[in-house]
Design an enzyme around this catalytic site. Structure first.
Site, PDB file in Angstrom:
ATOM      1  NE  ARG A  47       0.174   1.429   3.433  1.00 57.83           N
ATOM      2  CZ  ARG A  47       1.149   2.264   3.655  1.00 57.83           C
ATOM      3  NH1 ARG A  47       2.413   1.845   3.742  1.00 57.83           N
ATOM      4  NH2 ARG A  47       0.916   3.552   3.780  1.00 57.83           N
ATOM      5  N   GLY A  48       0.250   2.368  -0.228  1.00 57.41           N
ATOM      6  CA  GLY A  48       0.992   3.591  -0.475  1.00 57.41           C
ATOM      7  C   GLY A  48       1.043   3.807  -1.969  1.00 57.41           C
ATOM      8  CB  ALA A  49      -0.097   6.607  -4.116  1.00 56.54           C
ATOM      9  NE  ARG A  90      -6.412   0.254  -2.114  1.00 54.64           N
ATOM     10  CZ  ARG A  90      -5.903   0.840  -1.021  1.00 54.64           C
ATOM     11  NH1 ARG A  90      -4.623   0.687  -0.719  1.00 54.64           N
ATOM     12  NH2 ARG A  90      -6.672   1.577  -0.244  1.00 54.64           N
ATOM     13  CD  GLN A 194      -3.295   2.146   6.926  1.00 57.45           C
ATOM     14  OE1 GLN A 194      -3.935   2.422   7.934  1.00 57.45           O
ATOM     15  NE2 GLN A 194      -3.843   2.087   5.739  1.00 57.45           N
ATOM     16  CG  ASP A 235      -3.404   7.562  -1.775  1.00 63.90           C
ATOM     17  OD1 ASP A 235      -3.047   6.411  -2.095  1.00 63.90           O
ATOM     18  OD2 ASP A 235      -3.297   8.006  -0.624  1.00 63.90           O
ATOM     19  CG  ASN A 245      -3.020  11.239   2.360  1.00 63.78           C
ATOM     20  OD1 ASN A 245      -2.352  10.473   1.645  1.00 63.78           O
ATOM     21  ND2 ASN A 245      -2.700  11.468   3.617  1.00 63.78           N
ATOM     22  CE  LYS A 246      -5.389   4.869   3.984  1.00 60.93           C
ATOM     23  NZ  LYS A 246      -6.218   3.837   3.347  1.00 60.93           N
TER      24      LYS A 246
END
Length: 347
Positions: A47-49, A90, A194, A235, A245-246
């Site tokens: 995960r993480g763009a 995603r 996270q 993201d 973003n998250k």
């Protein structure tokens, strides 16, 4: 530079550090098929763009290898389904579609024969370029921070989320090494924690002073311990500077602005999406209720209780003081400043 790594190409396959098992278990997952890569992206094993984009690039290599082995004459047609599977793993992180599109352009330029080596070189270039971009944006972002500052970061934007070093956490690493950061606050980042599991672990590995806070304490944190900056990743960044973003980023940004702190977004140019005019046009991913009503498989809500589980939010550009990428800094972003910056960067 962090010793932590999220992914690696080894012995003809992609290996992913299983991030949902950190920090208790450090397990590498072996992906020899494109289906495994797409599943790992969808399940947030990686995960993480930026890391998602890099993983997808290596996934294209695996797809092409299998397609060519099955049909050396018609492999180009066969690979289309695999590229769609990767692209759709995603929806919010623009780096995923960007990386697949770049690999498609490389595919289109191949004359014939086995495509694996050429595509592997392109995937490795994407990986190497991301690491170099992290180092560049870390230098730009660190220069904005006054010596001895406290900062808050949200989610995980370090080496685990990128090709190495990190975006927002890369800025923090570099700024700490320069004596600019005295302490880092890390919020948990619901629902997958996270921040608590991954960012806290990375900071501990690097010996950077840090404390964990619950997401709900962010406004109180800015009111009483006065972090100077909220530093986050992204993201997707729309043409006007609105940033996805998250989930929880928008809340933290509002708290920061209300208490005189500044907000820095750190992301590579591949995260900028000039085709998306503003935050209202960004598709925000919603994930299963069970990710919210359970924790590590254990229920934390009544059985069958419904949940709304968006895993991203959009912070308006008006709440952002600086967007940092490998080409420089956009201060007080808006549509005109974004357009001028992207033109100067060749986008």
């Amino acid at each position: 530079m962090s010793a932590v790594s999220a992914l690696r190409w080894r012995a003809g396959a992609l290996e992913l550090l299983a991030q949902r098992r950190l920090p208790g278990v450090q397990q590498w997952l072996h992906c020899a098929r494109v289906e495994q890569v797409a599943e790992a992206i969808g399940d947030m094993v990686v995960r993480g763009a930026p890391a998602i984009g890099i993983a997808a690039a290596y996934g294209v290599v695996l797809a092409a290898r299998a397609a060519y082995a099955a049909d050396p004459a018609g492999w180009r047609q066969a690979i289309g389904t695999d590229l769609t599977r990767l692209r759709d793993a995603r929806p919010t992180a623009v780096n995923l579609a960007w990386a697949v599109a770049r690999m498609e352009r490389r595919l289109a330029g191949l004359d014939g024969g086995d495509p694996e080596l050429a595509l592997l070189a392109e995937a490795r270039a994407i990986h190497d370029e991301d690491l170099a971009a992290n180092q560049a944006m870390a230098a730009y972002g660190a220069a904005l921070i006054d010596p001895g500052s406290r900062v808050l970061t949200h989610c995980n934007t370090g080496a685990l989320a990128t090709g190495g070093h990190g975006t927002a956490l890369g800025v923090i690493r570099t700024a700490h090494a320069q004596g600019r950061i005295a302490e880092v606050f890390v919020d948990e980042t619901r629902p997958w924690l996270q921040g608590a599991r991954l960012t806290a672990w990375e900071l501990q590995q690097d010996g950077i002073p840090a404390r964990l806070v619950v997401d709900g304490a962010v406004a109180w944190l800015f009111a009483h311990l006065r972090p100077a900056w909220l530093i986050v990743g992204a993201d997707r960044i729309a043409a006007n500077g609105d940033t996805a973003n998250k989930i929880g980023t928008y809340t933290a940004a509002l708290a920061a602005r209300a208490h005189g702190a500044r907000v820095m977004v750190v992301a590579p140019l591949s995260t900028f999406d000039p085709a998306t005019p503003d935050g209202a046009a960004i598709a925000v991913e919603e994930r299963p209720a069970g990710e919210l009503t359970q924790l590590a498989g254990q229920p934390v809500a009544p059985a069958g209780f419904p949940a709304w589980n968006p895993v991203f939010d959009v912070t308006p550009a008006a709440c952002i003081d600086a967007i940092v990428c490998e080409h420089g800094v956009i201060e007080r972003p808006d549509a005109s400043r974004m357009a001028a910056f992207l033109a100067s960067a060749g986008r």
